[in-house]
Design a protein around this motif. Sequence first.
Motif, short mmCIF file in Angstrom:
data_model
loop_
_atom_site.label_atom_id
_atom_site.label_comp_id
_atom_site.label_asym_id
_atom_site.label_seq_id
_atom_site.Cartn_x
_atom_site.Cartn_y
_atom_site.Cartn_z
N TYR A 4 0.85 -1.20 0.00
CA TYR A 4 0.00 0.00 0.00
C TYR A 4 0.88 1.24 0.00
CZ TYR A 4 0.71 -0.50 5.12
OH TYR A 4 1.24 -0.68 6.38
N SER A 24 1.68 6.77 13.01
CA SER A 24 0.60 6.35 12.10
C SER A 24 -0.73 6.97 12.52
CB SER A 24 0.46 4.83 12.09
OG SER A 24 1.61 4.24 11.53
N HIS A 73 7.94 3.64 16.36
CA HIS A 73 7.52 2.89 15.16
C HIS A 73 8.44 1.68 14.94
CE1 HIS A 73 6.48 2.21 10.88
NE2 HIS A 73 7.79 2.09 10.70
C1 VOV Z 1 8.11 -5.13 9.80
C2 VOV Z 1 8.14 -4.14 10.53
C3 VOV Z 1 8.74 -2.77 10.41
C4 VOV Z 1 9.95 -2.35 10.92
C5 VOV Z 1 10.98 -3.17 11.68
C6 VOV Z 1 10.08 -0.95 10.59
C7 VOV Z 1 11.16 -0.16 11.01
C8 VOV Z 1 11.35 1.12 10.48
C9 VOV Z 1 12.48 1.95 10.82
C10 VOV Z 1 13.59 1.57 11.79
C11 VOV Z 1 12.37 3.11 10.08
C12 VOV Z 1 13.31 4.33 10.10
C13 VOV Z 1 14.58 4.09 9.41
C14 VOV Z 1 14.45 3.62 8.00
O1 VOV Z 1 14.62 2.41 7.83
O2 VOV Z 1 14.12 4.41 7.12
C15 VOV Z 1 11.17 2.98 9.27
C16 VOV Z 1 10.77 3.92 8.36
C17 VOV Z 1 9.52 3.88 7.77
N1 VOV Z 1 8.53 2.95 7.97
FE1 VOV Z 1 8.69 1.26 9.03
N2 VOV Z 1 8.96 -0.55 9.88
C18 VOV Z 1 8.12 -1.62 9.77
C19 VOV Z 1 6.85 -1.67 9.17
C20 VOV Z 1 6.27 -0.53 8.62
C21 VOV Z 1 4.88 -0.41 8.24
C22 VOV Z 1 3.84 -1.51 8.40
C23 VOV Z 1 4.69 0.83 7.73
C24 VOV Z 1 3.36 1.42 7.28
C25 VOV Z 1 2.78 2.29 8.41
C26 VOV Z 1 1.41 1.90 8.86
O3 VOV Z 1 0.98 2.43 9.90
O4 VOV Z 1 0.75 1.09 8.22
C27 VOV Z 1 5.94 1.50 7.74
C28 VOV Z 1 6.16 2.77 7.24
C29 VOV Z 1 7.42 3.35 7.26
C30 VOV Z 1 7.72 4.56 6.55
C31 VOV Z 1 6.78 5.31 5.65
C32 VOV Z 1 9.03 4.90 6.85
C33 VOV Z 1 9.79 6.13 6.35
C34 VOV Z 1 9.34 7.27 7.22
C35 VOV Z 1 10.09 8.55 7.07
O5 VOV Z 1 9.51 9.58 7.49
O6 VOV Z 1 11.21 8.57 6.56
N3 VOV Z 1 6.88 0.66 8.33
N4 VOV Z 1 10.54 1.79 9.58
#
Ligand code: VOV
Length: 249
Positions: A145, A223, A172
């Motif tokens: 998505y 989120s 997060h």
């Molecule tokens: C499987 C799980 C999981 C894990 C471990 C995880 C971890 C992390 C880390 C450590 C970081 C920051 C460093 C990087 O790696 O960039 C991020 C970054 C990010 N994430 Fe995440 N995320 C997950 C999962 C995960 C989900 C399910 C979602 C959707 C949110 C939801 O509500 O539906 C998401 C979104 C994001 C996004 C859009 C970003 C970039 C944001 C920004 O502003 O730059 N993410 N995420």
Amino acid sequence: MNEAASTLEGWYALHDFRSINWTAWKSADDEERAMALDELQEFFKEWSEVESAKQGSTAVYGIVGQKADFVLMHLRETLEELNAVETAFNKTLFARFTTKAYSYVSVVELSNYLAGEGGGDPMENPHVVARLKPILPKTKYICFYPMNKKRDLSDNWYMLDMEERRNMMRSHGLIGRSYAGKVKQIITGSVGFDDWEWGVTLFADDALQFKKLVYEMRFDEVSARFGEFGSFFVGPLLTPESFDDMLKV
Ligand code: VOV
């Protein structure tokens, strides 16, 4: 001006969603269908060779529901290569039996919100490179998505200072990490490339873990306050064999 997070980019990504025109497929003659299937199997082979050579990665999944019938998710070094795989597929006989349902263009992205202070060129770090140029997991299920971070007057992600954003991203990340071994995420940035700011692609062997993770994250501030989401696509892995089975008439 507020401090922008710095980002590292890896392979470009194309999520190419297609629907099958079953009426046309079923009314094609056996020879035409066999040729189309052969060509499709050739493509599967080519994609897996690109993957073995670590020059990109492709994953093929069915999509449940009426939004599409399957997705070809390609990662490649350049936009030109992505465009070339897309065009090559469009030229196949099989593509004549498909219609374009949706597509998403983005690039694998890592931000520095939670990065350590370790100096040196991150592109020399094999762990970083493996995350930026990942071989796509071939888990049983995919979930994709697109999403934005909100820019309303009261809740504007881009007006928050770095420390506040970093704290929220930490929370997060903690939720995400509790799904280690169950869900693998690939975050692709699409600002300037497509209609939303990020593509979220999740891989799991138990589709219910998508629901549990996404639901749990809805309660997390980043989120709950700032997440805006597009359409969700979910479905099972298609191997060369199961794609063939799906197309049997
Ligand atoms: C499987 C799980 C999981 C894990 C471990 C995880 C971890 C992390 C880390 C450590 C970081 C920051 C460093 C990087 O790696 O960039 C991020 C970054 C990010 N994430 Fe995440 N995320 C997950 C999962 C995960 C989900 C399910 C979602 C959707 C949110 C939801 O509500 O539906 C998401 C979104 C994001 C996004 C859009 C970003 C970039 C944001 C920004 O502003 O730059 N993410 N995420």
